[in-house]
Scaffold this motif. Structure first.
Motif, short mmCIF file in Angstrom:
data_model
loop_
_atom_site.label_atom_id
_atom_site.label_comp_id
_atom_site.label_asym_id
_atom_site.label_seq_id
_atom_site.Cartn_x
_atom_site.Cartn_y
_atom_site.Cartn_z
N TYR A 59 0.90 -1.23 0.03
CA TYR A 59 0.00 -0.05 0.11
C TYR A 59 0.97 1.19 0.05
O TYR A 59 0.78 2.18 -0.85
N ASP A 60 1.79 1.28 0.88
CA ASP A 60 2.67 2.45 1.02
C ASP A 60 3.60 2.75 -0.44
O ASP A 60 3.73 3.96 -0.73
N ARG A 61 3.82 1.70 -1.01
CA ARG A 61 4.55 1.92 -2.32
C ARG A 61 3.59 2.64 -3.36
O ARG A 61 4.21 3.06 -4.23
N VAL A 62 2.50 1.48 -3.48
CA VAL A 62 1.48 1.77 -4.55
C VAL A 62 0.79 3.31 -4.68
O VAL A 62 0.68 3.93 -5.57
N LYS A 63 0.66 3.51 -3.35
CA LYS A 63 -0.40 4.92 -3.41
C LYS A 63 0.36 6.21 -3.96
O LYS A 63 -0.29 7.16 -4.25
N VAL A 64 1.77 6.25 -4.00
CA VAL A 64 2.35 7.06 -4.52
C VAL A 64 2.11 7.22 -6.08
O VAL A 64 2.26 8.39 -6.51
N ARG A 65 1.56 6.33 -6.63
CA ARG A 65 1.27 6.14 -7.99
C ARG A 65 -0.19 6.22 -8.30
O ARG A 65 -0.62 6.14 -9.35
N VAL A 66 -0.97 6.37 -7.29
CA VAL A 66 -2.66 6.50 -7.48
C VAL A 66 -2.91 7.76 -6.97
O VAL A 66 -2.37 8.25 -6.00
N PRO A 67 -3.87 8.48 -7.63
CA PRO A 67 -4.42 9.59 -7.28
C PRO A 67 -5.01 9.65 -5.82
O PRO A 67 -5.45 8.74 -5.27
N GLU A 68 -4.55 10.70 -5.04
CA GLU A 68 -4.98 10.93 -3.51
C GLU A 68 -6.44 10.44 -3.35
O GLU A 68 -6.78 9.63 -2.31
N LYS A 69 -7.31 10.79 -4.11
CA LYS A 69 -8.70 10.65 -4.08
C LYS A 69 -9.17 9.10 -4.23
O LYS A 69 -10.14 8.63 -3.58
N TYR A 70 -8.22 8.41 -4.71
CA TYR A 70 -8.65 6.87 -4.68
C TYR A 70 -7.95 6.15 -3.40
O TYR A 70 -7.88 4.78 -3.43
N HIS A 71 -7.23 6.62 -2.52
CA HIS A 71 -6.44 5.85 -1.67
C HIS A 71 -7.08 5.34 -0.80
O HIS A 71 -6.81 4.23 -0.46
N ALA A 72 -8.44 5.49 -0.36
CA ALA A 72 -9.28 4.65 0.48
C ALA A 72 -9.62 3.34 -0.32
O ALA A 72 -9.72 2.35 0.27
N ASP A 73 -9.99 3.57 -1.65
CA ASP A 73 -10.55 2.64 -2.35
C ASP A 73 -9.05 1.51 -2.32
O ASP A 73 -9.27 0.04 -2.26
N LEU A 74 -7.97 2.17 -2.85
CA LEU A 74 -6.55 1.25 -2.73
C LEU A 74 -6.27 0.53 -1.49
O LEU A 74 -6.24 -0.66 -1.59
N LYS A 75 -6.51 1.21 -0.39
CA LYS A 75 -6.39 0.46 0.89
C LYS A 75 -7.47 -0.65 1.06
O LYS A 75 -7.09 -1.67 1.56
#
Length: 196
Positions: A59-75
């Motif tokens: 999660y920590d590594r991938v989230k830098v490539r994902v728009p912040e508005k999608y971080h909750a979905d990523l998690k």
């Protein structure tokens, strides 16, 4: 002569299906393609399978490539993607039949969450041995993980049949002398081959 059956997990026993997982988790449709590319098809995914990082590290590594508005979905996706990992049709019946005639072994590329979701879907006691890539920091199709399995359980490659859905994994096993079968969503041919 085949004396042992070695099975892959994803898309042989359990349904590894990222789009289905995202659907079940109600992941925002706008970001599903991003999740597929940046999480499921990422170097970090393989690093998890190899035990180099855990899910939190992914999660920590991938989230830098994902728009912040999608971080909750990523998690949500990182923590619960295995919601899709249910037995494929015929898998439980195959195990039930095969274990009466052959010792069964599992050889899977999987992160450490394997030990959480797999026992909920398939009884690990049906297998004489389990080799999970993240536990030993090796992975298919590298020869060393197949050799690890053979050495750990004192098996001979020529007495084993290795069943996997992915051709590179099949070819690697063949190079080491295993009998192989490429699984394509149907247990009938392998039941016939093993005379079950």
């Amino acid at each position: 002569m085949i004396k042992n059956v070695i099975l892959d997990m994803g898309n042989v026993l359990l349904d590894y299906n990222p789009p289905r997982a995202m659907e079940l988790l109600n992941i925002n449709p706008e970001c599903r393609e991003i999740m597929l590319n940046e999480m499921f098809n990422s170097p970090e995914w393989e690093m998890c399978d190899r035990g180099i990082i855990d899910d939190e590290g992914m999660y920590d590594r991938v989230k830098v490539r994902v728009p912040e508005k999608y971080h909750a979905d990523l998690k949500k996706c990182v923590d619960n993607w295995h919601i899709c990992m249910t037995p494929l049709e015929g898998a439980v019946d195959f195990i039930k039949k095969a274990k009466k005639k052959y010792p069964l072994y599992l050889l899977s590329n999987a992160s450490n969450t394997f030990h959480t979701y797999f026992p909920k879907a398939i009884d690990p006691s049906d297998f004489k041995g389990l080799v999970v890539s993240s536990d030993i920091k090796m992975g298919k199709p590298d020869h060393e993980i197949y050799e690890y399995l053979l050495n750990k359980y004192s098996l001979k490659a020529e007495e084993c049949i290795f069943i996997d859905d992915r051709l590179p994994n099949i070819k690697a096993a063949e190079e080491l002398g295993f009998n192989t079968f490429q699984f394509k969503e149907d247990f009938a041919p392998i039941l016939k081959l093993l005379d079950l």
